[in-house]
Motif scaffolding. Structure first.
Motif, PDB file in Angstrom:
ATOM      1  N   MET A  99       0.829  -1.204   0.000  1.00 61.49           N
ATOM      2  CA  MET A  99       0.000   0.000   0.000  1.00 61.49           C
ATOM      3  C   MET A  99       0.866   1.258   0.000  1.00 61.49           C
ATOM      4  O   MET A  99       0.353   2.374  -0.068  1.00 61.49           O
ATOM      5  CB  MET A  99      -0.908   0.019   1.234  1.00 61.49           C
ATOM      6  N   TYR A 100       2.174   1.087   0.117  1.00 66.44           N
ATOM      7  CA  TYR A 100       3.141   2.198   0.121  1.00 66.44           C
ATOM      8  C   TYR A 100       2.814   3.214   1.218  1.00 66.44           C
ATOM      9  O   TYR A 100       2.891   4.419   1.004  1.00 66.44           O
ATOM     10  CB  TYR A 100       3.187   2.890  -1.238  1.00 66.44           C
ATOM     11  N   ALA A 121      13.932   5.596 -10.977  1.00 76.07           N
ATOM     12  CA  ALA A 121      12.884   6.481 -11.494  1.00 76.07           C
ATOM     13  C   ALA A 121      12.568   6.157 -12.954  1.00 76.07           C
ATOM     14  O   ALA A 121      11.391   6.051 -13.345  1.00 76.07           O
ATOM     15  CB  ALA A 121      13.315   7.930 -11.349  1.00 76.07           C
ATOM     16  N   ILE A 122      13.608   5.992 -13.758  1.00 78.40           N
ATOM     17  CA  ILE A 122      13.405   5.688 -15.183  1.00 78.40           C
ATOM     18  C   ILE A 122      12.745   4.329 -15.355  1.00 78.40           C
ATOM     19  O   ILE A 122      11.842   4.154 -16.185  1.00 78.40           O
ATOM     20  CB  ILE A 122      14.747   5.736 -15.938  1.00 78.40           C
ATOM     21  N   GLU A 123      13.155   3.343 -14.563  1.00 81.42           N
ATOM     22  CA  GLU A 123      12.559   2.011 -14.669  1.00 81.42           C
ATOM     23  C   GLU A 123      11.084   2.041 -14.285  1.00 81.42           C
ATOM     24  O   GLU A 123      10.256   1.387 -14.938  1.00 81.42           O
ATOM     25  CB  GLU A 123      13.322   1.031 -13.781  1.00 81.42           C
ATOM     26  N   ARG A 124      10.743   2.803 -13.248  1.00 79.89           N
ATOM     27  CA  ARG A 124       9.329   2.907 -12.850  1.00 79.89           C
ATOM     28  C   ARG A 124       8.523   3.607 -13.942  1.00 79.89           C
ATOM     29  O   ARG A 124       7.385   3.219 -14.243  1.00 79.89           O
ATOM     30  CB  ARG A 124       9.213   3.696 -11.544  1.00 79.89           C
ATOM     31  N   LEU A 125       9.111   4.622 -14.534  1.00 80.09           N
ATOM     32  CA  LEU A 125       8.432   5.335 -15.617  1.00 80.09           C
ATOM     33  C   LEU A 125       8.207   4.408 -16.807  1.00 80.09           C
ATOM     34  O   LEU A 125       7.151   4.442 -17.445  1.00 80.09           O
ATOM     35  CB  LEU A 125       9.255   6.556 -16.032  1.00 80.09           C
ATOM     36  N   GLN A 126       9.188   3.560 -17.107  1.00 81.28           N
ATOM     37  CA  GLN A 126       9.019   2.580 -18.179  1.00 81.28           C
ATOM     38  C   GLN A 126       7.877   1.627 -17.862  1.00 81.28           C
ATOM     39  O   GLN A 126       7.060   1.299 -18.736  1.00 81.28           O
ATOM     40  CB  GLN A 126      10.315   1.791 -18.379  1.00 81.28           C
ATOM     41  N   LEU A 134      10.918   1.825  -3.598  1.00 79.47           N
ATOM     42  CA  LEU A 134      11.664   3.073  -3.768  1.00 79.47           C
ATOM     43  C   LEU A 134      11.196   3.838  -4.994  1.00 79.47           C
ATOM     44  O   LEU A 134      10.985   5.053  -4.951  1.00 79.47           O
ATOM     45  CB  LEU A 134      13.169   2.782  -3.882  1.00 79.47           C
ATOM     46  N   SER A 135      11.051   3.122  -6.107  1.00 84.95           N
ATOM     47  CA  SER A 135      10.701   3.798  -7.360  1.00 84.95           C
ATOM     48  C   SER A 135       9.321   4.432  -7.281  1.00 84.95           C
ATOM     49  O   SER A 135       9.073   5.489  -7.869  1.00 84.95           O
ATOM     50  CB  SER A 135      10.777   2.822  -8.532  1.00 84.95           C
ATOM     51  N   HIS A 136       8.402   3.805  -6.549  1.00 89.76           N
ATOM     52  CA  HIS A 136       7.071   4.396  -6.365  1.00 89.76           C
ATOM     53  C   HIS A 136       7.177   5.756  -5.682  1.00 89.76           C
ATOM     54  O   HIS A 136       6.571   6.737  -6.132  1.00 89.76           O
ATOM     55  CB  HIS A 136       6.191   3.464  -5.533  1.00 89.76           C
TER      56      HIS A 136
END
Length: 468
Positions: free
Chosen positions: A28-29, A46-51, A110-112
């Motif tokens: 649930m972050y 960040a880039i991986e989450r955006l992908q 983390l990326s979230h």
């Protein structure tokens, strides 16, 4: 996440030993990360989450119904192509406890939170981010077994207790008549939960569940509706909080990165042409423009041939595209000189234009090897009267678009499909649809996000080889 730290060597995010925090694939972050990570990892995550978010968005745009097996398969395939196996691992519902599983969950967590900082800045960005996160949450929720779900509920203090067998037997006929797509055998073997009807209005509206005295009786597979509603509410509030705290995030390194993240290109690097093909012959450009160019580059090429001149931004957009498909600096000089000197003498060309061409190839000025423009950069560029650069799908009116598509042989059906996508603001998907209708209904491997991707996939599809 610490918004006030001014450390320069690292960013405070997360401790090294966090296995207990990352024991579940689903989150649930609610707990922000603490500890440290490098700036390099911060940007990579960040880039991986955006992908991931863009893969989710594009899967539905390919015609797959959200949550269908085809949709899930498409997402897995695209994530594997991008080498984002950590996210594929979280889609399998295996509840593993290996180091790979822990690292995948850590990266997801983390990326979230990193993308929260980038997408909390406006209502439009927040809406896009919430929709993608809801899709990602549901995708993982639906593959969890009951044991894992119970652990998830307990860890997040979500109280969902199934009704007793006597209570279920007392309303068995009502459940059978009112519960969507469930037989008597399914009802006997499934758990049912009694929840306030206000939490599942969408199920009631579509007449999928039994309602009695203000409570809805929902099977396990519909619990996602309740949990998603809480997830959406929590995330929406968290994004508002993050937006108010952004001014205290005073590290220029990450501020600039986050500010431009939503416009970032996350695909293949086309700075240099593919090693599979060598130099481009300028004698082939006219033919290639008709067969293999995206609409933006075809229009620019035809404008150049007709007027023998282009404005600065237009030259940059087209010149870097030509560089990416294999036009050498020497041939680029010859190509631009041949066209421009139809209106001016050689001295003016050498004085006013030659330097900029060398600069684009990293052979003058700061010696920077500039990359061809991505679709996002082209879409976001400003275009004025008399300009020919930019994205046609965004910047042209519908009458001009329709006429051009007719001139280029797109069928009436194709024109309608493209215009409908344009109307909805789906410019890259419209370009992808244009690719299909100009390539015998063969789609590219993924949604078009770069003009050089369009060219490369068109060349590969035709089986043509460029001259060495």
């Amino acid at each position: 996440m610490d918004f006030t730290a001014r450390k320069r060597k690292s960013l405070r995010l997360i401790p090294n030993n966090s296995n207990s925090q990352y024991s579940l694939d689903l989150s649930m972050y609610n707990i922000p990360p603490i500890g440290e990570t490098s700036l390099e990892e911060f940007e990579t995550l960040a880039i991986e989450r955006l992908q991931l978010m863009r893969v989710l968005e594009q899967a539905a745009s390919k015609g797959h119904k959200i949550n269908s097996e085809e949709w899930k398969k498409c997402i897995k395939e695209d994530l594997n192509k991008l080498d984002l196996k950590k996210f594929v691992r979280l889609m399998n519902g295996l509840d593993g406890q290996t180091e790979l599983d822990i690292n995948a969950r850590r990266a997801d967590h983390l990326s979230h939170f990193i993308l929260r900082l980038a997408y909390c800045r406006s209502e439009e960005l927040r809406r896009w981010f919430i929709n993608r996160e809801l899709e990602w949450f549901r995708l993982r929720f639906m593959v969890q077994n009951q044991t894992t779900l119970n652990r998830f509920f307990e860890s997040n203090k979500l109280i969902y207790s199934p009704i007793s067998d006597p209570e279920k037997n007392a309303i068995f006929n009502e459940l059978l008549m009112s519960t969507f797509n469930m037989s008597d055998v399914n009802i006997k073997s499934s758990n049912f939960f009694k929840v306030p009807f206000s939490e599942v209005c969408s199920l009631i509206r579509s007449r999928r569940v039994f309602v009695k005295l203000g409570y809805a009786y929902i099977p396990t597979n519909e619990l996602i509706v309740c949990v998603q509603a809480k997830f959406r509410a929590n995330l929406s509030e968290a994004l508002n909080v993050a937006n108010h705290r952004l001014p205290s995030l005073d590290d220029d390194r990450i501020n600039t990165f986050l500010l431009n993240l939503n416009h970032s290109y996350t695909g293949k690097d086309y700075t240099s042409p593919s090693s599979e093909r060598k130099e481009m012959d300028i004698a082939d450009l006219d033919l290639h423009s008709k067969k293999h160019y995206p609409l933006c580059m075809r229009h620019i090429h035809e404008t150049l041939r007709a007027t023998h001149h282009l404005k600065h931004k237009c030259r940059l957009q087209y010149g870097l595209f030509l560089k990416g498909i294999g036009l050498t600096l020497e041939d680029a000089m010859d190509f631009w000189r041949e066209e421009f000197t139809k209106l001016m003498d050689h001295n003016k060309f050498e004085k006013d234009y030659a330097y900029n061409i060398k600069h684009a190839y990293g052979k003058a000025g700061g010696m920077v090897n500039y990359s061809p423009y991505s679709c996002m950069k082209i879409i976001m560029d400003s275009v004025g009267a008399g300009d020919h650069h930019g994205c046609p799908f965004k910047h042209w009116d519908s009458h001009l678009m329709k006429q051009k598509l007719m001139d280029y042989g797109v069928s009436t059906e194709g024109i309608d499909a493209v215009l409908e996508l344009v109307k909805g603001g789906h410019f890259q998907i419209a370009c992808t649809k244009y690719f299909e209708y100009t390539h015998s209904m063969q789609p590219p491997s993924s949604v078009i996000n770069h003009p050089n991707q369009f060219f490369e996939e068109s060349i590969q599809m035709s089986g043509e080889k460029k001259k060495a």
